[in-house]
Design a protein around this motif. Structure first.
Motif, PDB file in Angstrom:
ATOM      1  N   GLU A  63       0.821  -1.199   0.000  1.00 16.02           N
ATOM      2  CA  GLU A  63       0.000   0.000   0.000  1.00 16.02           C
ATOM      3  C   GLU A  63       0.862   1.259   0.000  1.00 16.02           C
ATOM      4  O   GLU A  63       0.447   2.293  -0.499  1.00 16.02           O
ATOM      5  N   TRP A  64       2.079   1.183   0.555  1.00 13.42           N
ATOM      6  CA  TRP A  64       2.960   2.339   0.673  1.00 13.42           C
ATOM      7  C   TRP A  64       4.326   2.038   0.088  1.00 13.42           C
ATOM      8  O   TRP A  64       4.859   0.948   0.285  1.00 13.42           O
ATOM      9  N   LEU A  65       4.893   3.010  -0.613  1.00  8.78           N
ATOM     10  CA  LEU A  65       6.284   2.978  -1.051  1.00  8.78           C
ATOM     11  C   LEU A  65       6.951   4.225  -0.489  1.00  8.78           C
ATOM     12  O   LEU A  65       6.318   5.283  -0.416  1.00  8.78           O
ATOM     13  N   VAL A  66       8.193   4.130  -0.100  1.00  6.45           N
ATOM     14  CA  VAL A  66       8.963   5.276   0.363  1.00  6.45           C
ATOM     15  C   VAL A  66      10.132   5.432  -0.594  1.00  6.45           C
ATOM     16  O   VAL A  66      10.891   4.483  -0.803  1.00  6.45           O
ATOM     17  N   CYS A  67      10.264   6.606  -1.191  1.00  5.60           N
ATOM     18  CA  CYS A  67      11.279   6.830  -2.216  1.00  5.60           C
ATOM     19  C   CYS A  67      12.157   8.013  -1.850  1.00  5.60           C
ATOM     20  O   CYS A  67      11.665   9.024  -1.367  1.00  5.60           O
ATOM     21  N   HIS A  68      13.443   7.885  -2.126  1.00  2.00           N
ATOM     22  CA  HIS A  68      14.335   9.038  -2.040  1.00  2.00           C
ATOM     23  C   HIS A  68      13.985   9.958  -3.201  1.00  2.00           C
ATOM     24  O   HIS A  68      13.589   9.512  -4.280  1.00  2.00           O
ATOM     25  N   GLU A  69      14.117  11.247  -3.012  1.00  2.10           N
ATOM     26  CA  GLU A  69      13.727  12.225  -4.014  1.00  2.10           C
ATOM     27  C   GLU A  69      14.388  11.958  -5.373  1.00  2.10           C
ATOM     28  O   GLU A  69      13.761  12.099  -6.415  1.00  2.10           O
ATOM     29  N   GLY A  70      15.629  11.513  -5.375  1.00  2.00           N
ATOM     30  CA  GLY A  70      16.338  11.248  -6.617  1.00  2.00           C
ATOM     31  C   GLY A  70      15.780  10.079  -7.413  1.00  2.00           C
ATOM     32  O   GLY A  70      16.083   9.931  -8.592  1.00  2.00           O
ATOM     33  N   MET A  71      14.966   9.239  -6.775  1.00  2.00           N
ATOM     34  CA  MET A  71      14.369   8.079  -7.445  1.00  2.00           C
ATOM     35  C   MET A  71      12.905   8.292  -7.803  1.00  2.00           C
ATOM     36  O   MET A  71      12.304   7.465  -8.474  1.00  2.00           O
ATOM     37  N   MET A  72      12.339   9.383  -7.347  1.00  2.00           N
ATOM     38  CA  MET A  72      10.902   9.596  -7.466  1.00  2.00           C
ATOM     39  C   MET A  72      10.423   9.598  -8.917  1.00  2.00           C
ATOM     40  O   MET A  72       9.379   9.038  -9.224  1.00  2.00           O
ATOM     41  N   ARG A  73      11.153  10.221  -9.813  1.00  3.39           N
ATOM     42  CA  ARG A  73      10.726  10.299 -11.212  1.00  3.39           C
ATOM     43  C   ARG A  73      10.568   8.897 -11.815  1.00  3.39           C
ATOM     44  O   ARG A  73       9.558   8.589 -12.443  1.00  3.39           O
ATOM     45  N   GLU A  74      11.551   8.027 -11.613  1.00  4.03           N
ATOM     46  CA  GLU A  74      11.483   6.683 -12.167  1.00  4.03           C
ATOM     47  C   GLU A  74      10.393   5.840 -11.504  1.00  4.03           C
ATOM     48  O   GLU A  74       9.671   5.101 -12.162  1.00  4.03           O
ATOM     49  N   VAL A  75      10.272   5.958 -10.181  1.00  5.11           N
ATOM     50  CA  VAL A  75       9.245   5.186  -9.469  1.00  5.11           C
ATOM     51  C   VAL A  75       7.847   5.602  -9.923  1.00  5.11           C
ATOM     52  O   VAL A  75       7.000   4.760 -10.210  1.00  5.11           O
ATOM     53  N   MET A  76       7.605   6.902 -10.029  1.00 12.77           N
ATOM     54  CA  MET A  76       6.276   7.351 -10.446  1.00 12.77           C
ATOM     55  C   MET A  76       5.997   7.021 -11.912  1.00 12.77           C
ATOM     56  O   MET A  76       4.860   6.725 -12.275  1.00 12.77           O
ATOM     57  N   ALA A  77       7.004   7.032 -12.762  1.00 10.77           N
ATOM     58  CA  ALA A  77       6.807   6.618 -14.156  1.00 10.77           C
ATOM     59  C   ALA A  77       6.357   5.165 -14.200  1.00 10.77           C
ATOM     60  O   ALA A  77       5.433   4.806 -14.948  1.00 10.77           O
TER      61      ALA A  77
END
Length: 119
Positions: free
Chosen positions: A83-97
């Motif tokens: 239900e939850w993912l925690v991402c470092h800001e530098g990875m956010m673009r790839e994770v959200m894509a």
């Protein structure tokens, strides 16, 4: 001649960031049982996010990565679902894509802020 940068494993990428960097919370509704992730940076970012979740006790059943019929992507099996993912800001673009390409819905926000972004 310049050398190509060495590829980092997901574990090395997650370890390279400390917990003082900016974190983002991604809430998936409904929880996802898995994700199709593109080979390369996107797959690395998704696995690194799962490692960050595991450090916080949020990934009790682990995960598995399996090949698909498309050599350009992998299936990341999340077991019973996340239900939850925690991402470092530098990875956010790839994770959200990855999350968007999988047709998932939910919301995300930067840790320590109140502004919520729906997807």
């Amino acid at each position: 001649m310049p050398r190509a940068p060495a590829r980092q494993t997901p574990e090395e990428l997650a370890a390279a960031h400390d917990y003082l960097c900016e974190l983002w919370w991604v809430h998936l509704t409904p929880p996802a049982r898995g994700l199709f992730a593109a080979e390369g940076h996107e797959l690395t970012a998704v696995i690194a996010a799962l490692i960050v979740c595991a450090r916080g006790g949020g990934l009790p059943n682990g995960y598995a990565v399996a090949p698909t019929t498309d050599p350009a992507q992998r299936w990341v099996d999340l077991g019973a679902g996340m239900e939850w993912l925690v991402c470092h800001e530098g990875m956010m673009r790839e994770v959200m894509a990855c999350v968007r390409r999988n047709g998932l819905h939910g919301a995300y926000r930067k840790a320590g802020t109140e502004r919520v972004y729906q997807f």
